[in-house]
Design a protein around this motif. Structure first.
Motif, PDB file in Angstrom:
ATOM      1  N   GLY B 154       1.252  -1.138  -0.377  1.00 37.62           N
ATOM      2  CA  GLY B 154       0.017   0.189   0.082  1.00 37.62           C
ATOM      3  C   GLY B 154       0.703   1.202   0.035  1.00 37.62           C
ATOM      4  N   GLU B 175       3.158  -8.662  -0.687  1.00 35.97           N
ATOM      5  CA  GLU B 175       1.823  -8.089  -0.901  1.00 35.97           C
ATOM      6  C   GLU B 175       0.669  -9.052  -0.982  1.00 35.97           C
ATOM      7  N   LEU B 177      -2.284  -9.433  -1.746  1.00 38.60           N
ATOM      8  CA  LEU B 177      -3.772  -9.282  -2.948  1.00 38.60           C
ATOM      9  C   LEU B 177      -1.955  -9.240  -4.660  1.00 38.60           C
ATOM     10  N   ALA B 182      -3.827  -1.901  -3.938  1.00 38.50           N
ATOM     11  CA  ALA B 182      -5.958  -2.100  -4.563  1.00 38.50           C
ATOM     12  C   ALA B 182      -6.671  -1.004  -3.955  1.00 38.50           C
ATOM     13  N   ARG B 183      -6.650  -1.412  -2.668  1.00 39.64           N
ATOM     14  CA  ARG B 183      -7.177  -0.795  -1.925  1.00 39.64           C
ATOM     15  C   ARG B 183      -8.133   0.694  -2.313  1.00 39.64           C
ATOM     16  N   ALA B 184      -6.967   1.576  -3.551  1.00 39.61           N
ATOM     17  CA  ALA B 184      -7.312   2.913  -3.796  1.00 39.61           C
ATOM     18  C   ALA B 184      -7.155   2.418  -5.236  1.00 39.61           C
ATOM     19  N   SER B 190      -1.515   0.654 -10.923  1.00 40.49           N
ATOM     20  CA  SER B 190      -0.836  -0.524  -9.709  1.00 40.49           C
ATOM     21  C   SER B 190       0.078  -1.429 -10.722  1.00 40.49           C
ATOM     22  N   GLY B 240      -2.450  -1.306   6.880  1.00 37.60           N
ATOM     23  CA  GLY B 240      -4.055  -1.079   7.075  1.00 37.60           C
ATOM     24  C   GLY B 240      -3.781  -0.240   8.870  1.00 37.60           C
TER      25      GLY B 240
END
Lengths: 107, 407
Positions: B154, B175, B177, B182-184, B190, B240
């Motif tokens: 992230g 990572e 994922l 990926a969340r943003a 990416s 996070g």
């Protein structure tokens, strides 16, 4: 240490000693000069540290980068000939006596 | 009888902004800011960027000097934690045993890092970046380190990776994922960042989970679910954050992955507001509830909270925006672009300056800009005004978006 004068829209002035290498934005913040918001903390990402540089100094400043130029198109107060983002101006002895005026709004 | 002060709990960016805005809204009474960290409120974004890289000293991180608080009549209690809110008696209970009466209370308690939970995660080589102390510790540890493993691709992890690569460290990023941030951001962004980091020599391992951390002869070994082992002198975890809502929850306020507030930053108690990373809030611009971890949200929602405390409530409708600096590449995000139905490229990724604009339900909903601040600012303005703009317009570099935004 070089001195910088920050002039408020109403004409009030703060004269501040700025260590070489600090940005005009940082010096304003650390001396509690009103009117410099600097939401992004100097990342050239928010255009809320806009100042108008006095005519006599405009030519002596480092040139405006593409990034800063783009951000200056997005300031809340109008862009003028002396418009700069204060986070992008690093203080040096050559800028002794620099005078900048703070616009009436940043957001 | 003297009126009790307004108290702000939490000395981060939102807390300071509530105080400053209270004075702007004309509140003249006593005002107290209580902060758990023993230092004046400071900027967190540089902790994983320039400050970590050693380009800034701590004195330059403060938002304002001590004189600012004197000038505005903001009393400070730093290094003190609020342990309970007694809403019946309208008092906060502090870690030093004191009880302080409040007339109104603002909660700006922020977040804390989500800890890595695998076996061995408590090893002293495993570090996080949230506070000034964290960043100081990491800066010192990196000084002697040769090998860094970053857990989490992230913003924080990637910013740290970029700083460490600049210092010549060997860097592995793991990572869970299959893509970064990926969340943003969108998959296109990416992928661009995966290439960027690999180009700078980062060993990037996507879709990989960390299963354990073991002591090694020197440093640690980070084990993954792909049966890999990465040796490291320092491990930085950026997976996070968790909202600090326990204080509010214990006081009986509604909490749901954050302190629940309405569009005017009101909690379920009319005397209490909350703002910043710690809130699950209704955003009028998006028309839905969400929790945001950003400078923009801290500042804008804090202003709303202060207005509410001064009986001048205005709804929170500001457009979210974020940024991240990695190497010499600036990523700026406007709106909430994901999920989207259509993404439109503007500019040229090969030239290192481009944006993706996102459309949902036929309307612009956000943009991610790479070294392209003009697009970012135009997008913010277009979103704020609700200006109609088509995918064809944003995809055409001959169309001046700022001009359209200005109307």
């Amino acid at each position: 240490m070089p001195k910088v004068t920050y002039r408020q829209p109403d004409g009030a002035e703060n004269v501040v000693d700025v260590p070489a290498g600090w940005s005009l934005m940082e010096a304003a913040i650390q001396n509690d000069v009103d009117g410099i918001v600097a939401e992004c903390g100097g990342g050239c990402a928010c255009a809320t540290c806009h100042v108008y540089v006095d005519d006599a100094f405009v030519e002596r400043l480092p040139p405006i980068s593409d990034m800063e130029g783009d951000m200056l198109e997005c300031t809340a107060a109008e862009r003028r000939a002396g418009s700069r983002l204060s986070c992008q101006i690093k203080m040096s002895d050559e800028l002794e006596g620099l005078v900048v005026t703070i616009p009436d709004r940043q957001t | 009888m003297a009126t009790a002060p307004y108290i702000v709990v939490g000395g981060g960016q939102a807390g300071l902004q509530v105080c400053d805005s209270l004075r702007k809204f004309g509140y003249e009474g006593e005002l107290l800011l209580i902060g758990e960290e023993p230092v004046l409120p400071y900027q967190r974004p540089p902790l994983s960027k320039h400050y970590l890289g050693g380009d800034l000293d701590a004195a330059r991180l403060s938002f304002r000097p001590a004189s600012h608080y004197e000038k505005l009549g903001i009393a400070l209690r730093l290094g003190v934690r609020v342990t309970a809110i007694d809403r019946e008696r309208r008092e906060v209970v502090c870690s030093d045993g004191s009880r302080l009466a409040y007339a109104r209370l603002a909660l700006t308690t922020g977040t804390r890092v989500r800890p890595l939970s695998c076996p061995g995660a408590e090893h002293p080589a495993v570090r996080y970046v949230r506070t000034l102390a964290d960043s100081d510790g990491l800066r010192a540890a990196l000084g002697d380190a040769r090998r860094l493993v970053v857990v989490g691709g992230g913003f924080i992890g990637l910013e740290v990776a970029a700083v460490a690569r600049k210092q010549g460290k060997d860097v592995v990023v793991i990572e869970a994922l299959d893509r970064l941030m990926a969340r943003a951001v969108s998959p296109q962004i990416s992928n661009y960042y995966a290439t960027l980091h690999r180009g700078h020599g980062v060993d990037l391992r996507l879709a990989t989970g960390v299963t354990a951390i073991e002591p090694a002869v020197s440093g640690v070994r980070v084990l993954t679910d792909r049966d890999e082992a990465c040796e490291a002198d320092v491990v930085v975890v950026g997976i996070g954050v968790v909202a600090n809502d326990e204080l509010a929850a214990a006081a009986g306020l509604a909490c749901r992955n954050g302190i629940v507030v309405d569009e005017c930053a009101r909690t379920s108690d009319p005397l209490l507001v909350a703002a910043g990373d710690c809130t699950m809030h209704m955003n009028g611009f998006l028309g839905r509830e969400l929790r945001l971890e950003s400078v923009q949200n801290a500042v804008d929602q804090a202003r709303v909270a202060a207005g509410t405390m001064c009986d001048q409530p205005e709804p929170y409708v500001q457009v979210p925006w974020f940024w991240s600096d990695q190497y010499d590449v600036k990523l700026q995000m406007a709106g909430i672009g994901m999920p989207c139905e259509e993404s439109v490229l503007r500019g040229d990724p090969a030239a290192g300056s481009f944006s993706y604009f996102y459309f949902r339900d036929g309307r612009l909903c956000g943009a991610d800009s790479v070294n392209r601040p003009a697009d970012h600012m135009a997008c913010r303005r277009l979103l704020a005004q609700g200006t109609m703009i088509t995918p064809a317009q944003v995809g055409d570099e001959g169309v001046d978006l700022m001009q359209i935004a200005r109307g």
